[in-house]
Write a protein that holds these residues in place. Sequence first.
Motif, short mmCIF file in Angstrom:
data_model
loop_
_atom_site.label_atom_id
_atom_site.label_comp_id
_atom_site.label_asym_id
_atom_site.label_seq_id
_atom_site.Cartn_x
_atom_site.Cartn_y
_atom_site.Cartn_z
N SER A 1 0.83 -1.20 0.00
CA SER A 1 0.00 0.00 0.00
C SER A 1 0.86 1.26 0.00
O SER A 1 0.48 2.28 -0.58
CB SER A 1 -0.93 0.00 1.22
OG SER A 1 -0.19 0.04 2.43
N ILE A 2 2.02 1.20 0.62
CA ILE A 2 2.94 2.35 0.61
C ILE A 2 3.41 2.61 -0.82
O ILE A 2 3.52 3.76 -1.26
CB ILE A 2 4.14 2.12 1.54
CG1 ILE A 2 3.68 2.04 3.00
CG2 ILE A 2 5.17 3.22 1.38
CD1 ILE A 2 3.09 3.33 3.54
N ASP A 3 3.68 1.55 -1.56
CA ASP A 3 4.05 1.71 -2.98
C ASP A 3 2.90 2.35 -3.75
O ASP A 3 3.12 3.19 -4.63
CB ASP A 3 4.41 0.36 -3.60
CG ASP A 3 5.71 -0.22 -3.06
OD1 ASP A 3 6.69 0.54 -2.96
OD2 ASP A 3 5.73 -1.42 -2.74
N GLY A 4 1.68 1.94 -3.44
CA GLY A 4 0.53 2.54 -4.11
C GLY A 4 0.37 4.00 -3.79
O GLY A 4 0.08 4.82 -4.67
N LEU A 5 0.57 4.36 -2.51
CA LEU A 5 0.49 5.77 -2.11
C LEU A 5 1.60 6.59 -2.75
O LEU A 5 1.35 7.70 -3.25
CB LEU A 5 0.56 5.87 -0.59
CG LEU A 5 0.67 7.28 0.00
CD1 LEU A 5 -0.50 8.15 -0.40
CD2 LEU A 5 0.82 7.21 1.52
N ALA A 6 2.82 6.06 -2.75
CA ALA A 6 3.94 6.79 -3.35
C ALA A 6 3.70 7.04 -4.83
O ALA A 6 3.93 8.16 -5.33
CB ALA A 6 5.24 6.00 -3.16
N ALA A 7 3.22 6.04 -5.55
CA ALA A 7 2.94 6.21 -6.97
C ALA A 7 1.83 7.24 -7.18
O ALA A 7 1.89 8.05 -8.12
CB ALA A 7 2.56 4.87 -7.60
N GLN A 8 0.83 7.21 -6.32
CA GLN A 8 -0.28 8.17 -6.43
C GLN A 8 0.21 9.59 -6.24
O GLN A 8 -0.24 10.53 -6.91
CB GLN A 8 -1.35 7.84 -5.39
CG GLN A 8 -2.67 8.55 -5.63
CD GLN A 8 -3.43 7.98 -6.80
OE1 GLN A 8 -3.57 6.76 -6.91
NE2 GLN A 8 -3.92 8.82 -7.67
#
Length: 325
Positions: free
Chosen positions: A290-297
Motif C-alpha cells: 500500500s505504501i508503494d501505491g500511495l507513493a505512486a499516487q
Amino acid sequence: MTVRIGVIGAGGMGREHITNLAAIDGVEVAVVADVVATAALDAAGLCNAAASTDAFAVARDPSLDAIVIASPDDTHANLTIAAVERGAFVLCEKPLASNVADAERVVAAEVAAGRPLVQLGFMRQYDPAHLQVATAIGELGAIRHVRSAHRNTNHQWERPLELVFSQSLIHDVHTARWLMGTEFSSVTTQVVSGPRPVEHVVVLGAMADGSTVTIEFVEATYGYDIDVEVTCEHGMVTAPQPAQPVVRFEGAGHQHIGDDWFGRFTEAYRAEAADWIAGVRAGEVRGPTSIDGLAAQRVVDAAIRSAVSGQREAVSPPFVTSGRT
C-alpha cells in the motif's frame, strides 16, 4: 489449507485473476461480485463460484480469507478499507485509490489493523523481462537514469490525462521506484495533443539521490509495446522483448507484438497470483505494498499538476522508502 477468495469486479481484469487463482492448488474462488448481475454470473461460471451484486458484503465476508479488488478505480479505496478492517488480505488492482487523500486513508486503515494486508497489482515486478533487468543492474554500480516507454493501444475511448496516468503511467512510476530504490522528488510533464486529447506524454523525474527518470507514453495505433532501460555508472541494461517467433511469409517477416496488456504480461499475472497466495498462506505481503501505491499516487498527482502549471512540481514523500528487491 484451502484459501477462500472473493473477487470484486467481473471485467477483463477480474476474469484474469479468477482464471489464474482457480488454477492454483488449494485455492477456491468462492464468490464473484459485480454491480451488473449478468457479469457476475458469467464470471462466477468460470470457477463454479457464487455470484453477488453487493461488493461490500463480499469485502466484509468473514468466511473469505482474502479479497481481489478489480472493480472501477474510484471504488478501490473504500472496498480495500472494508476488507482490511476485518483483517482480510487484499490484492488490489492499481491504482490504490483515485486520489492521494483516499490512498492515505487506505494506508491508515492498514496501520490501524496492525499488520501489512494489502498488495498492489503492479504486476511488472513479476514480469520475467523486468526481473532480468533488476538482476543485471546489480553488477553495474549506481543507477543514474531510467527510461520507460509505454505505447498503449486504446481503440475504445479517448482518455483524459488523469486516466492516462492512473491506468497506464502509474505502472512506469512504480517500475522506476522499484528498480532504483529511491523516491521521486519532483516531476515535469509535457503533454502533446493530436487526434486524441492526450496523444503523447513525457515525464521528467528528479529522484532523491540525484538520478533521473524519463517516462514516455504514446497512444499507439500498432499494438501494446513496453520498453525499459537502465543506465548505471558502469554500463546499461535494456529489457528484452518477450520471445515471439518471426514468421516469414509472402515476402515479409512478421513478429507478433499484441494489442493489449493481457498477452504481454500473462506470465507476470500468473506469477503475481501464485506469490500473493503464498503470502496469504504465510500471513505476509510479499509484493508491492500500500505504501508503494500511495507513493505512486503522489507522483501521479504531482505530474498532473505539472501538466497544468507548466512548471516542475515537487512530490511529497511516502511514509517509508521502498528499496529495490
